[in-house]
Design a protein around this motif. Structure first.
Motif, PDB file in Angstrom:
ATOM      1  N   LEU A  34     -79.924   0.116 -89.912  1.00  0.00           N
ATOM      2  CA  LEU A  34     -80.474   0.886 -88.796  1.00  0.00           C
ATOM      3  C   LEU A  34     -81.814   0.366 -88.288  1.00  0.00           C
ATOM      4  N   PRO A  35     -82.778  -0.002 -89.145  1.00  0.00           N
ATOM      5  CA  PRO A  35     -84.073  -0.478 -88.625  1.00  0.00           C
ATOM      6  C   PRO A  35     -83.973  -1.762 -87.802  1.00  0.00           C
ATOM      7  N   TYR A  36     -82.950  -2.578 -88.053  1.00  0.00           N
ATOM      8  CA  TYR A  36     -82.808  -3.852 -87.341  1.00  0.00           C
ATOM      9  C   TYR A  36     -81.845  -3.763 -86.158  1.00  0.00           C
ATOM     10  N   GLN A  37     -81.452  -2.538 -85.800  1.00  0.00           N
ATOM     11  CA  GLN A  37     -80.522  -2.289 -84.691  1.00  0.00           C
ATOM     12  C   GLN A  37     -79.260  -3.154 -84.815  1.00  0.00           C
ATOM     13  N   ILE A  38     -78.701  -3.139 -86.006  1.00  0.00           N
ATOM     14  CA  ILE A  38     -77.460  -3.863 -86.274  1.00  0.00           C
ATOM     15  C   ILE A  38     -76.289  -2.903 -86.074  1.00  0.00           C
ATOM     16  N   VAL A  39     -75.354  -3.318 -85.243  1.00  0.00           N
ATOM     17  CA  VAL A  39     -74.197  -2.483 -84.933  1.00  0.00           C
ATOM     18  C   VAL A  39     -73.116  -2.722 -85.982  1.00  0.00           C
ATOM     19  N   ILE A  46     -70.512   3.881 -84.065  1.00  0.00           N
ATOM     20  CA  ILE A  46     -70.588   4.618 -82.793  1.00  0.00           C
ATOM     21  C   ILE A  46     -71.885   5.411 -82.731  1.00  0.00           C
ATOM     22  N   GLY A  47     -72.227   6.071 -83.862  1.00  0.00           N
ATOM     23  CA  GLY A  47     -73.470   6.829 -83.904  1.00  0.00           C
ATOM     24  C   GLY A  47     -74.686   5.942 -83.705  1.00  0.00           C
ATOM     25  N   ALA A  48     -74.640   4.724 -84.287  1.00  0.00           N
ATOM     26  CA  ALA A  48     -75.761   3.791 -84.137  1.00  0.00           C
ATOM     27  C   ALA A  48     -75.894   3.329 -82.691  1.00  0.00           C
ATOM     28  N   ILE A  49     -74.767   3.021 -82.045  1.00  0.00           N
ATOM     29  CA  ILE A  49     -74.807   2.585 -80.641  1.00  0.00           C
ATOM     30  C   ILE A  49     -75.394   3.682 -79.764  1.00  0.00           C
ATOM     31  N   ILE A  50     -74.943   4.920 -79.963  1.00  0.00           N
ATOM     32  CA  ILE A  50     -75.469   6.040 -79.178  1.00  0.00           C
ATOM     33  C   ILE A  50     -76.956   6.248 -79.476  1.00  0.00           C
ATOM     34  N   PHE A  51     -77.343   6.073 -80.745  1.00  0.00           N
ATOM     35  CA  PHE A  51     -78.753   6.252 -81.123  1.00  0.00           C
ATOM     36  C   PHE A  51     -79.640   5.192 -80.473  1.00  0.00           C
ATOM     37  N   TYR A  52     -79.194   3.924 -80.509  1.00  0.00           N
ATOM     38  CA  TYR A  52     -79.984   2.853 -79.897  1.00  0.00           C
ATOM     39  C   TYR A  52     -80.143   3.063 -78.388  1.00  0.00           C
ATOM     40  N   ALA A  53     -79.106   3.643 -77.763  1.00  0.00           N
ATOM     41  CA  ALA A  53     -79.126   3.796 -76.307  1.00  0.00           C
ATOM     42  C   ALA A  53     -79.802   5.081 -75.849  1.00  0.00           C
ATOM     43  N   ILE A 173     -64.840  -0.863 -81.442  1.00  0.00           N
ATOM     44  CA  ILE A 173     -66.158  -0.212 -81.436  1.00  0.00           C
ATOM     45  C   ILE A 173     -67.274  -1.226 -81.211  1.00  0.00           C
ATOM     46  N   ILE A 174     -67.232  -2.333 -81.930  1.00  0.00           N
ATOM     47  CA  ILE A 174     -68.303  -3.334 -81.834  1.00  0.00           C
ATOM     48  C   ILE A 174     -68.311  -4.009 -80.462  1.00  0.00           C
ATOM     49  N   SER A 175     -67.136  -4.285 -79.940  1.00  0.00           N
ATOM     50  CA  SER A 175     -67.057  -4.957 -78.632  1.00  0.00           C
ATOM     51  C   SER A 175     -67.604  -4.100 -77.510  1.00  0.00           C
ATOM     52  N   SER A 176     -67.713  -2.790 -77.703  1.00  0.00           N
ATOM     53  CA  SER A 176     -68.211  -1.895 -76.657  1.00  0.00           C
ATOM     54  C   SER A 176     -69.674  -2.160 -76.326  1.00  0.00           C
ATOM     55  N   CYS A 177     -70.398  -2.882 -77.195  1.00  0.00           N
ATOM     56  CA  CYS A 177     -71.812  -3.203 -76.925  1.00  0.00           C
ATOM     57  C   CYS A 177     -71.968  -4.039 -75.656  1.00  0.00           C
ATOM     58  N   GLN A 191     -75.236 -11.326 -78.853  1.00  0.00           N
ATOM     59  CA  GLN A 191     -75.768 -11.475 -80.206  1.00  0.00           C
ATOM     60  C   GLN A 191     -75.475 -10.230 -81.038  1.00  0.00           C
ATOM     61  N   MET A 192     -75.593  -9.041 -80.430  1.00  0.00           N
ATOM     62  CA  MET A 192     -75.302  -7.804 -81.139  1.00  0.00           C
ATOM     63  C   MET A 192     -73.832  -7.750 -81.557  1.00  0.00           C
ATOM     64  N   VAL A 193     -72.960  -8.240 -80.669  1.00  0.00           N
ATOM     65  CA  VAL A 193     -71.528  -8.249 -80.984  1.00  0.00           C
ATOM     66  C   VAL A 193     -71.248  -9.218 -82.129  1.00  0.00           C
ATOM     67  N   VAL A 194     -71.874 -10.398 -82.089  1.00  0.00           N
ATOM     68  CA  VAL A 194     -71.677 -11.384 -83.158  1.00  0.00           C
ATOM     69  C   VAL A 194     -72.158 -10.816 -84.489  1.00  0.00           C
ATOM     70  N   PHE A 195     -73.322 -10.192 -84.489  1.00  0.00           N
ATOM     71  CA  PHE A 195     -73.824  -9.568 -85.716  1.00  0.00           C
ATOM     72  C   PHE A 195     -72.878  -8.455 -86.172  1.00  0.00           C
ATOM     73  N   GLY A 196     -72.367  -7.705 -85.200  1.00  0.00           N
ATOM     74  CA  GLY A 196     -71.437  -6.639 -85.532  1.00  0.00           C
ATOM     75  C   GLY A 196     -70.165  -7.165 -86.170  1.00  0.00           C
ATOM     76  N   LEU A 197     -69.666  -8.294 -85.660  1.00  0.00           N
ATOM     77  CA  LEU A 197     -68.475  -8.910 -86.251  1.00  0.00           C
ATOM     78  C   LEU A 197     -68.758  -9.379 -87.680  1.00  0.00           C
ATOM     79  N   CYS A 198     -69.964  -9.878 -87.892  1.00  0.00           N
ATOM     80  CA  CYS A 198     -70.343 -10.294 -89.255  1.00  0.00           C
ATOM     81  C   CYS A 198     -70.384  -9.093 -90.201  1.00  0.00           C
ATOM     82  N   THR A 199     -70.934  -7.967 -89.722  1.00  0.00           N
ATOM     83  CA  THR A 199     -70.958  -6.764 -90.564  1.00  0.00           C
ATOM     84  C   THR A 199     -69.540  -6.317 -90.906  1.00  0.00           C
ATOM     85  N   MET A 200     -68.648  -6.422 -89.929  1.00  0.00           N
ATOM     86  CA  MET A 200     -67.271  -5.997 -90.131  1.00  0.00           C
ATOM     87  C   MET A 200     -66.582  -6.843 -91.192  1.00  0.00           C
TER      88      MET A 200
END
Length: 335
Positions: A34-39, A46-53, A173-177, A191-200
């Motif tokens: 969460l502190p690094y805005q990683i999706v 989904i909650g993180a995306i809504i929180f960041y926005a 979910i990740i692609s929605s960024c 970059q957020m999507v790429v990081f999100g794919l890595c988390t997945m």
């Protein structure tokens, strides 16, 4: 009305382990992601995306969506499974709220444990923790809700692992960024999507790894003159059934019995201990197996095709089996 103490102990153990898993998930998500805005994927993503926005709290998005999914999945998964899911949803909502207050700084930002510029390292550590936490919850017949419920439904009916089921849902979910302008320019969103794919990938790999380690089965081939005593001890201590095979020693020329046993890998130490106590000179072969299906192990999840051609083949086989004895009797009469 009798009280099954074993069932009560098992349920207590499940809830205790689920709680530990939720604590680990909360720590990994709140401190490292969460502190690094990683999706991430799932309802937490989904909650993180809504929180960041919008700065709408993650825990309340998590709770609202989970409540809707739990109601929808009640018939499919059963009240026993969803009771633990409801428990997990309430507990993790409270834990996320408390954890964010701990890591939040006076200016409203979150404390970055790994420091600035270490987003990817924080991603790896966080996803290893959250993936392990989800596996712990799954192994104790629970769920954190969200896309876990969808993956559990898929896993119930199809031969698709929980990790793969989560991947299919998390991709969306990740692609929605990419469609949210508040995340910056298009390269930043990519970059957020790429990081999100890595988390997945990391999270789902950890889920499958931890669960497969716990479920891994082995096959024992036990050669001993005291095979009866060993068989009785194993069946009494492990509740496993086994098979006695007829063997023939090539060098000695003697007939002998061989115990064939399938068991969980975690039971190996107990089985070896029982064998050594009865016959220290026993010859034992242990090998890993890809999968064991049936009573006491994983269920067979392939579907049988029910079409007209298959039904015709079954009917033809039944007719052949019925007419075969008659043809044999006719041939014998002619002779």
């Amino acid at each position: 009305m009798t009280i099954d103490r074993n069932m009560i102990w098992q349920e207590t153990k499940d809830y205790f382990n689920i709680t530990l898993g939720l604590m680990l998930y909360t720590f990994g998500f709140t401190v490292f992601l969460l502190p690094y805005q990683i999706v991430t994927g799932g309802i937490a993503g989904i909650g993180a995306i809504i929180f960041y926005a919008t700065k709408f709290p993650v825990q309340w998005t998590f709770f609202i969506i989970n409540a809707l999914l739990i109601v929808a999945a009640l018939k499919e998964l059963g009240i026993k499974f969803l009771t633990k899911t409801i428990y997990a949803t309430v507990v993790i909502t409270v834990m996320l709220d408390l954890a964010q207050k701990v890591v939040e700084q006076p200016d409203g930002t979150f404390y970055k444990l790994m420091g600035e510029g270490n987003d990817f390292m924080s991603l790896i550590i966080g996803c290893m923790l959250t993936g392990t936490a989800l596996a712990i919850v799954f192994l104790n017949n629970g769920s954190t809700g969200g896309t876990d419920i969808i993956a559990a439904v898929v896993n119930k009916h199809f031969n698709v692992s929980l990790g793969k089921g989560l991947i299919m849902v998390d991709l969306v979910i990740i692609s929605s960024c990419l469609a949210i302008d508040t995340f910056g320019e298009f390269p930043q969103r990519c970059q957020m999507v790429v990081f999100g794919l890595c988390t997945m990938v990391i999270e789902c790999t950890m889920i499958d790894y931890v669960m497969n380690v716990q479920r891994q089965s082995v096959q024992f081939m036990i050669f001993s003159k005291d095979y009866k005593k060993i068989a009785e001890a194993i069946t009494r201590k492990t509740d496993h059934t086994l098979t006695i095979l007829d063997g023939h020693g090539w060098y000695t020329g003697k007939e002998m019995k061989v115990i064939c046993l399938l068991a969980k890998k975690r039971e190996s130490v107990l089985i070896f201990r029982l064998i050594k106590m009865i016959d220290p000179r026993a010859f034992v072969s242990q090998s890993s197996v890809i999968g064991v299906y049936g009573e006491g192990f994983d269920p067979i999840k392939v579907k049988i095709k029910k079409n007209k051609e298959h039904e015709q083949e079954l009917q033809q086989q039944q007719q052949d089996n019925t007419t075969a004895p008659a043809r044999t009797a006719t041939a014998a009469t002619r002779k």
